[in-house]
Every structure is written in C-alpha cells, then in structure tokens.
Write an enzyme that holds these catalytic residues in place. Structure first.
Site, PDB file in Angstrom:
ATOM      1  N   LYS A 179      51.249  26.425  41.503  1.00 22.58           N
ATOM      2  CA  LYS A 179      50.055  26.904  40.824  1.00 22.58           C
ATOM      3  C   LYS A 179      49.986  28.410  41.027  1.00 22.58           C
ATOM      4  O   LYS A 179      50.422  28.959  42.037  1.00 22.58           O
ATOM      5  CB  LYS A 179      48.796  26.210  41.325  1.00 22.58           C
ATOM      6  CG  LYS A 179      48.395  26.490  42.762  1.00 22.58           C
ATOM      7  CD  LYS A 179      47.631  27.777  43.015  1.00 22.58           C
ATOM      8  CE  LYS A 179      46.440  27.927  42.100  1.00 22.58           C
ATOM      9  NZ  LYS A 179      45.785  29.271  42.312  1.00 22.58           N
ATOM     10  N   THR A 190      55.040  32.952  45.934  1.00 20.29           N
ATOM     11  CA  THR A 190      53.761  33.293  45.338  1.00 20.29           C
ATOM     12  C   THR A 190      52.832  32.105  45.283  1.00 20.29           C
ATOM     13  O   THR A 190      53.266  31.005  45.049  1.00 20.29           O
ATOM     14  CB  THR A 190      53.920  33.866  43.924  1.00 20.29           C
ATOM     15  OG1 THR A 190      52.662  34.378  43.506  1.00 20.29           O
ATOM     16  CG2 THR A 190      54.382  32.847  42.941  1.00 20.29           C
ATOM     17  N   GLU A 276      46.233  35.319  34.408  1.00 17.73           N
ATOM     18  CA  GLU A 276      44.846  35.235  33.960  1.00 17.73           C
ATOM     19  C   GLU A 276      44.605  36.086  32.716  1.00 17.73           C
ATOM     20  O   GLU A 276      44.834  37.292  32.715  1.00 17.73           O
ATOM     21  CB  GLU A 276      43.905  35.653  35.096  1.00 17.73           C
ATOM     22  CG  GLU A 276      43.851  34.599  36.186  1.00 17.73           C
ATOM     23  CD  GLU A 276      43.055  35.009  37.399  1.00 17.73           C
ATOM     24  OE1 GLU A 276      42.654  34.106  38.161  1.00 17.73           O
ATOM     25  OE2 GLU A 276      42.842  36.219  37.604  1.00 17.73           O
ATOM     26  N   ASN A 402      37.757  37.400  36.304  1.00 20.43           N
ATOM     27  CA  ASN A 402      37.617  37.802  37.695  1.00 20.43           C
ATOM     28  C   ASN A 402      36.280  38.432  38.032  1.00 20.43           C
ATOM     29  O   ASN A 402      35.953  38.583  39.212  1.00 20.43           O
ATOM     30  CB  ASN A 402      38.764  38.748  38.067  1.00 20.43           C
ATOM     31  CG  ASN A 402      40.062  37.997  38.295  1.00 20.43           C
ATOM     32  OD1 ASN A 402      40.235  37.360  39.317  1.00 20.43           O
ATOM     33  ND2 ASN A 402      40.946  38.031  37.321  1.00 20.43           N
TER      34      ASN A 402
END
Length: 407
Positions: A179, A190, A276, A402
């Site tokens: 993920k 990561t 994102e 974010n």
C-alpha cells in the site's frame, strides 16, 4: 518466470484474512492478517526516518533477532507513530492476541500500521480483530486480494502481484501486496509491503537479496518527498516448495532474485502511479552515466522535482525544469554531453541535444505527454551506468487530500 493470478496467498502455505475493526474508518475493512502454515525465515527493510513508529521498531527487533516469523497483522487508519510506551503496548497486545488465537509465540508475530501519526490505537479493537480473523484465514486468491484492500489508506486501488518460477525441478511461487499513495520518498523500501514465498533459502541470503532489490525498486520511487515514519517491507519464506535449500549465490539464487526484482518493481510502480491525486505515472530513465550512483541520483531528482511534476501534469514540454533538477541533484556532469527526450506510447521526441535546445513540434510534444505514462529519457554520454526512477504528476487534488487528512 511467469506472472500468475493472485497476491500474498499465491505461495504454498500462505493464508490471509481481513476484518472491519472500526479503528478509524467506518464501513470498510481496516485490518489484515497474513499467516504461513509453517514458520518462515524472514527479511525486512525499514524506514530510515529517525522518528520510527512503534510497529517498525517491533518488527526490526524480530528480523534482527533471527527468529522465525509466521504471522503479520496490519491495520490501516492509525499509524501508531509518535505514541510512546502506549504504542509499544499496542504492538505487544496485538501479538499476544495472535499467540492466543493461533498458538504462535507472540515475540515472532510482526505488526504493521499505516494512517494518522500521533493517535493511539484502540487496543481492544485490534485484539478483537485478531480473534475475528484467525478462523477466517484462507488460501484463496480472493482472501489475499481482500487483505490488500484492507491495508489501503488514501490509495485508490489495491496493489498485488504473484509469479511462479522453477528452481531445481520444483515450482516456486512468490506473491506480494503493498500500500502507498502519499508520504512516499523512501530510503528503505516504501510504505507497507509484504511478500510471501514457498522458497527454501538461508535467512542471510534472503536478507541480502531483499536489501539489494529494494535499492533499485522501492527506493527509486517518490510521490511527495516525504519519507514515512512507518515504511516497512517484510519477506517471509516457508520452504514448502521443497527445492534444494539455497545456501550460496548460485544460479538458483539469481533466478529467485530476478523474480523478487520483478515483483518489487511492479508493486513500486503501482504505488507511484497511484500517488495522491495523480493522473500519470512519471518515469525518468538515465543512461550512459558515469556511475550507478550518479544515474540513480539524477533519475530521482527529476521525478522528485515539484516543478517537473507540475509540468508533467500540464503536459508542458518544459525541458529546462528537468535539466535544472539534474543540475542541483549533487551528481557531477557536463551539460554539453546531455541529450534529453520525452517518451510515451504515443512516440519519442528529442528536445535537448548536447547543450543546445532543439526546435520541436509542440503538438507532437503534447500528444506524447498526454499518455498515462510519460518518460523523461536522458543520455548522459559519460559512461555505461543506467537507472530508472518512478513518480507521478502533481495535481490540485494532492493538496485537497492532504489538507484535511487527519480530520
């Protein structure tokens, strides 16, 4: 080597389960368990961030201890980072819940978390989740896929892959899930990644293979320049393929390492593409550099530049941004030797030739850059080393996602 359907449950003896524990998210699964029918030798890589989550420190202790590993429990929603003694207590309580449910020593149970930093985990929900998942452990492809979905946070798609290959007349399998979508700029691997294989291999060689492959795959992606507190990759090998145990760097070792590299690169690229707010996979390939280190430094600088990422989003063939990023990367080179191209499935276009800009067709450049994957290809003409890094474009949605992640 052949890619096959499946993910973390592809290898013999591996099972998975998932559960909606309500840790932070409501109405979706947020816990997963990966289990091997027999104990596994394990290898791991972890974040280089000095601020390490409690679960990272817990898992590092297991990997360094040399103990076998048989189970991993993962939760999404809360990262269990910056949580003090209470965070370690949550790890222990989760592991002891597995010990009770599966009769496995708690100090060999790995735990992993992803989500908001600085919030305490609801231990009762974790333990209840373990109890709920233990009887549901299943070796099916669907169970593995569901587990890969349970560990997602801002990811838009789950990420999994599996391969099979032959070693010494035995069919060996390697499957994995990961993920990652934001806070990605790894100096280990990561985010979260879990690999399971039925290969028989010495622990030290497994660790060496994992560490080397991670350097050229997970460590070559970036989304936003942030190295997480929770980055963890765990690889478990249970030996159920019954191949002759790999004890040296021979042809069998190289075959496994090739498969491991393919799996890790695939998962890494899936994460970069799912950055994102991203709309494109952004790739930088450096060839004919003086050294491997220079090639990696240059490639990562290109995909890590916010100006470069914005240009990719806008389909703007502003090659100066990429050359600028190369120039401050720390690698030494002569710009008079450099050739720079844009590449995609829609074509290839040279825009810079050994210190001199080239007059190019802007419509052709736009067509190339509108593809889902765009590559900046740079020939340094100074050596023989090469490297590729992966990232994504920078869109308006990155800030939207974010700005209110915690709330």
């Amino acid at each position: 080597m052949k890619e096959i359907n499946g993910g973390i449950t592809a290898a013999s003896g591996f099972k998975a389960a998932s559960h909606a524990a309500g840790i932070k998210y409501q109405g979706r699964t947020d816990m997963a368990m990966v289990y091997s029918e027999v104990p596994c030798v394990c290898a791991g890589t972890f974040t280089s961030n000095v601020v390490k989550a409690a679960c990272v420190q817990w898992d590092m202790n297991i990997v360094k201890s040399g103990k076998n590993m048989q189970t991993v429990v993962i939760n999404s929603g809360i990262a269990n980072a910056c949580t003090g003694k209470e965070g370690f207590d949550a790890c222990e309580a989760t592991a002891k819940g597995v010990e009770e449910a599966l009769n496995i020593p708690f100090d060999t149970v790995a735990v992993a978390s992803t989500g908001v930093i600085g919030m305490q985990l609801p231990v009762d929900k974790l333990v209840d989740g373990v109890k709920a998942m233990a009887p549901k452990l299943d070796e099916s492809i669907a169970a593995g896929s569901d587990a890969s979905k349970a560990i997602m946070t801002t990811d838009t798609v789950n990420k999994e892959i599996a391969v099979e290959f032959e070693i010494g007349g035995k069919m060996v399998h390697l499957g994995g899930m990961s993920k990652g979508s934001g806070m990605i700029h790894p100096n280990m691997c990561t985010m979260l990644a879990f690999l399971g294989t039925d290969l028989s291999i010495e622990k030290s060689l497994l660790q060496e293979a994992v560490s080397e492959v991670v350097a050229d795959t997970f460590n070559m992606i970036t989304v936003d320049g942030d190295t997480s507190t929770n980055d963890t990759l765990l690889c478990m090998a249970n030996g159920l393929a019954e191949n002759k145990k790999i004890t040296e760097k021979d042809a069998a070792y190289n075959t496994f390492k090739e498969a491991l590299s393919f799996v890790c690169e695939t998962l890494a690229k899936k994460m970069a593409a799912d950055g994102e707010g991203a709309s494109k996979l952004f790739e930088a390939t450096i060839v004919n550099a003086k050294s491997k280190e220079d090639a990696k430094t240059l490639a990562r600088a290109i995909v890590g530049s916010n100006l470069s990422k914005a240009a990719i989003f806008g389909c703007d063939a502003n090659f100066g941004r990429f050359l600028c990023a190369m120039g401050y990367s720390g690698a030494d080179f002569n710009q008079e030797d450099v050739e720079l191209f844009f590449k995609s499935v829609n074509g290839t276009l040279k825009v810079f030739d050994k210190g001199t800009p080239i007059v190019f067709d802007e419509d052709e450049a736009l067509k190339i850059m509108k593809a889902d994957t765009v590559t900046v290809y740079v020939d340094m003409h100074e050596g023989r080393a090469s490297a590729t890094a992966w990232g994504c474009d920078l869109t308006y949605d990155y800030v939207k996602i974010n700005a209110d992640y915690r709330s």
